[in-house]
Design a protein around this motif. Structure first.
Motif, short mmCIF file in Angstrom:
data_model
loop_
_atom_site.label_atom_id
_atom_site.label_comp_id
_atom_site.label_asym_id
_atom_site.label_seq_id
_atom_site.Cartn_x
_atom_site.Cartn_y
_atom_site.Cartn_z
N LEU A 420 18.53 49.23 20.83
CA LEU A 420 18.51 49.59 19.41
C LEU A 420 19.31 50.86 19.16
CD1 LEU A 420 17.31 48.46 16.82
CD2 LEU A 420 15.28 49.86 17.20
N ILE A 421 19.20 51.81 20.08
CA ILE A 421 19.97 53.05 19.96
C ILE A 421 21.47 52.78 20.06
CG2 ILE A 421 20.50 55.22 21.17
CD1 ILE A 421 17.52 55.49 21.77
N SER A 422 21.86 51.71 20.76
CA SER A 422 23.28 51.44 20.97
C SER A 422 24.03 51.11 19.69
CB SER A 422 23.46 50.30 21.98
OG SER A 422 23.16 49.04 21.41
N ILE A 423 23.33 50.74 18.61
CA ILE A 423 24.01 50.45 17.35
C ILE A 423 23.78 51.55 16.31
CG2 ILE A 423 24.06 47.95 17.68
CD1 ILE A 423 21.69 47.77 15.71
N VAL A 424 23.27 52.70 16.76
CA VAL A 424 23.17 53.86 15.87
C VAL A 424 24.54 54.50 15.71
CG1 VAL A 424 22.22 56.19 15.60
CG2 VAL A 424 20.75 54.33 16.39
N ASN A 425 24.90 54.85 14.50
CA ASN A 425 26.14 55.59 14.24
C ASN A 425 25.77 57.05 14.02
OD1 ASN A 425 28.53 56.67 13.42
ND2 ASN A 425 28.82 55.31 11.64
N TYR A 426 25.94 57.86 15.06
CA TYR A 426 25.56 59.27 14.97
C TYR A 426 26.58 60.10 14.19
CZ TYR A 426 21.76 58.45 18.22
OH TYR A 426 20.59 57.99 18.81
N GLY A 427 27.62 59.45 13.69
CA GLY A 427 28.58 60.15 12.85
C GLY A 427 28.18 60.19 11.40
N LYS A 428 27.04 59.61 11.03
CA LYS A 428 26.57 59.65 9.64
C LYS A 428 25.04 59.55 9.62
CE LYS A 428 27.31 56.22 6.92
NZ LYS A 428 25.92 55.97 6.55
N TYR A 429 24.48 59.63 8.43
CA TYR A 429 23.04 59.56 8.29
C TYR A 429 22.69 58.95 6.94
CZ TYR A 429 23.98 63.96 5.81
OH TYR A 429 24.49 64.91 4.97
N TYR A 430 21.44 58.49 6.83
CA TYR A 430 20.91 57.86 5.61
C TYR A 430 21.83 56.75 5.07
CZ TYR A 430 17.03 61.12 5.21
OH TYR A 430 15.87 61.81 5.44
N PRO A 431 22.01 55.66 5.80
CA PRO A 431 21.46 55.43 7.13
C PRO A 431 22.47 55.80 8.22
CG PRO A 431 22.33 53.38 6.28
CD PRO A 431 22.57 54.43 5.21
N ALA A 432 21.97 55.98 9.44
CA ALA A 432 22.82 56.24 10.60
C ALA A 432 23.25 54.89 11.17
CB ALA A 432 22.08 57.07 11.64
N ALA A 433 24.09 54.19 10.42
CA ALA A 433 24.43 52.81 10.77
C ALA A 433 25.91 52.56 10.52
CB ALA A 433 23.59 51.84 9.93
N PHE A 434 26.42 51.51 11.15
CA PHE A 434 27.78 51.04 10.89
C PHE A 434 27.70 50.08 9.71
CE2 PHE A 434 27.72 52.29 15.35
CZ PHE A 434 28.87 53.06 15.44
N GLU A 435 27.75 50.63 8.51
CA GLU A 435 27.45 49.85 7.31
C GLU A 435 28.48 48.78 7.00
OE1 GLU A 435 25.16 52.27 4.11
OE2 GLU A 435 26.62 53.65 4.98
N GLN A 436 29.69 48.90 7.55
CA GLN A 436 30.68 47.86 7.34
C GLN A 436 30.21 46.54 7.93
OE1 GLN A 436 34.51 48.71 9.04
NE2 GLN A 436 35.54 47.02 8.01
N PHE A 437 29.37 46.62 8.99
CA PHE A 437 28.88 45.42 9.65
C PHE A 437 27.40 45.17 9.38
CE2 PHE A 437 32.52 47.03 11.98
CZ PHE A 437 33.30 45.91 12.10
N PHE A 438 26.65 46.23 9.11
CA PHE A 438 25.22 46.12 8.82
C PHE A 438 24.95 46.73 7.44
CE2 PHE A 438 25.68 46.54 13.47
CZ PHE A 438 25.08 45.36 13.88
N PRO A 439 25.41 46.07 6.37
CA PRO A 439 25.38 46.69 5.04
C PRO A 439 23.98 46.85 4.45
CG PRO A 439 26.10 44.41 4.88
CD PRO A 439 26.03 44.73 6.34
#
Length: 525
Positions: A420-439
């Motif tokens: 689960l941690i492997s898909i965290v995007n630590y370059g952003k927050y709220y959410p810390a996610a790759f929103e282009q793929f997990f919108p």
């Protein structure tokens, strides 16, 4: 003028000034003059609201007098130099400027960007303890030469234009401002990777401060035209937002540089180059994705990332390993272009894991669905199964996905904490996610399959507000995302070297081996 009572004392007086409320050691001598009760003082030096004068008869010091408190006011503001328009693309931009003041004293300088989607305030590095603030001193009438760095080593969110305004404040709270434009003509493109015989797409944006984007010529060039001809690199889109479509490549491994070229009607050209890698069908479970962190920090402030050999080199952002890479998949698991507007699953091209994509349609995949933690398998539940919660639980959710053969697969499961941690995007927050793929990701807690070993009534998960791991009581209701593919968590990737260091073959990082885990650099942990 300074006026005082002479007390009929003959000789001279010494007149001194304190700008710090008369504290001992803060007085400076203004003059030694005849004790005639009058001195025409020309005020110099920095402003202050806590000034005190002392008048000491040299022939009778015990009869000294004082005058205060009063203010010395600076009537001449500082002066900032003019700064020309700046064009930046992909590298840090150093901007030279100067400030002068008629008085001695401190000057504080603030920088502010009018468009933080192009350049955020904290990326204006003036060299001070605060990212966009700096305090300096000037000699009376002197000019202080300064350097400002526009930190552009992190990817730009978008191309565009912003106005940076510098404001200088002197000790008397007088100000001067200077403004200059910063133009980012093309957004940064990170290294890209794809797999053999799969298409790929790259999103980027362009901007020109003289011509509208539709008047710009946008092309792409491959450094290896024998395998990837320029004629097959297509630029789609209109306005500022463009997409580079890269066709499938049948040769792997393959690496080339692709340069995006933007030209305006005046013949002015800007370029953006990135590395493009095509891999064979991957052998997964061998590596972990990069964290996505692109910024460096010191003393609670963002700094330019140190170079090798500099103090503080070795931050997360100094190492880009296994750049995050994802592929959108349709309902049957087929790869889609990055420009696809509808997709069902996402494949992590680093770990090989395939992830469920949440929706906003009220279905079993709806982002608002939440569940209690439950695992009936005693071999994996840590000794406590959790709570069934009237079948609104994580095990039942996974069971329904497999029963329905979601995406053409029946081996869906809960991710463990590391996955689960492997898909965290630590370059952003709220959410810390790759929103282009997990919108549809929620800025909230997501369950993992990992039970808490110390307190079996708790289970681990990840808070996608900012990417931190945490644990909650298993009867709590939170979100869950399904995953499929082999679990990559194991310790076989740790190799002990002859010098007693340990290499992590997944990340490429090398670690110090410690015999005593209770002591680190002389400090107990």
């Amino acid at each position: 003028p300074i006026v005082w009572d002479t007390q009929l004392i003959p000789g001279n007086v010494q007149i001194s000034l304190s700008r710090k409320g008369g504290k001992e050691g803060t007085f400076e001598i203004i003059t030694v003059t005849e004790n005639d009760g009058l001195f025409d003082w020309s005020v110099t030096g920095p402003a202050s609201v806590n000034c005190v004068l002392t008048i000491i008869p040299l022939d009778d010091p015990d009869k000294a007098t004082s005058q205060g408190f009063f203010s010395v006011v600076d009537e001449i503001p500082p002066v900032l130099s003019h700064i020309d328009k700046q064009y930046i693309a992909g590298i840090n931009k150093i901007v030279n400027f100067s400030v002068s003041d008629s008085d001695d004293g401190s000057i504080m300088i603030w920088g502010k960007s009018s468009n933080e989607s192009v350049l955020r305030n904290e990326r204006i590095d003036l060299g001070g303890n605060h990212p966009n603030c700096y305090t300096t001193t000037t000699a009376s009438g002197g000019i202080k030469k300064l350097t400002m760095t526009l930190l552009t080593d992190a990817p730009f969110d978008t191309a565009g234009k912003t106005t940076i305004t510098l404001t200088a404040y002197d000790a008397g709270f007088l100000t001067d401002t200077t403004s200059f434009e910063v133009v980012v003509p093309i957004s940064t493109v990170l290294p890209q990777r794809a797999f053999i015989n799969e298409p790929h797409g790259v999103s980027f944006s362009i901007y020109n401060d003289k011509f509208t984007s539709d008047f710009l010529a946008v092309t792409a060039h491959s450094s290896n035209t024998a395998i990837l001809p320029d004629s097959e690199l297509n630029i789609n889109g209109s306005g500022n937002d463009r997409i580079l479509s890269i066709p499938p490549v049948s040769t792997a491994p393959f690496i080339c540089n692709i340069t995006i070229i933007v030209s305006d009607p005046d013949g002015v050209t800007v370029t953006q180059q990135f590395q493009y890698t095509v891999l064979k069908t991957p052998e997964y479970q061998t590596c972990l994705s990069d964290s996505g962190q692109t910024k460096c920090y010191y003393d609670n402030r963002e700094i330019a990332c140190p170079e090798s050999g500099d103090d503080w080199f070795g931050s997360d952002a100094n190492y880009t390993i296994n750049q995050p890479s994802f592929t959108k998949l349709d309902a049957m698991g087929n790869a889609l272009m990055i420009t696809a507007t509808e997709w069902t699953m996402v494949r992590d091209n680093i770990t090989g894991l395939i992830w469920e994509v949440k929706t906003d349609d009220g279905s079993i995949h709806d982002k608002d669905n939440y569940y209690s933690w439950y695992d009936s398998n005693p071999e994996t539940n840590g000794g406590f199964a959790g709570y069934t919660n009237n079948n609104v639980n994580t095990e039942e959710f996974i069971h329904q996905l497999n029963q329905n053969n979601f995406g053409g697969f029946s081996d869906w499961r809960m991710p463990d904490r590391d996955e689960l941690i492997s898909i965290v995007n630590y370059g952003k927050y709220y959410p810390a996610a790759f929103e282009q793929f997990f919108p549809e990701d929620m800025s909230s807690f997501y369950w993992s399959s990992t039970s808490n070993a110390y307190s079996t009534g708790y289970a681990w998960g990840v808070r996608f507000h900012y990417g931190g791991g945490n644990g909650y009581v298993k009867d709590s209701s939170y979100y869950v995302r399904a995953v499929r593919g082999g679990q990559f968590r194991s310790f076989g990737h740790l190799v002990i070297n002859p010098d007693e260091t340990i290499t992590d073959t997944k990340s490429g990082l090398m670690w110090q081996k410690m015999e005593n885990l209770n002591v680190c650099h002389g400090r107990k942990l």
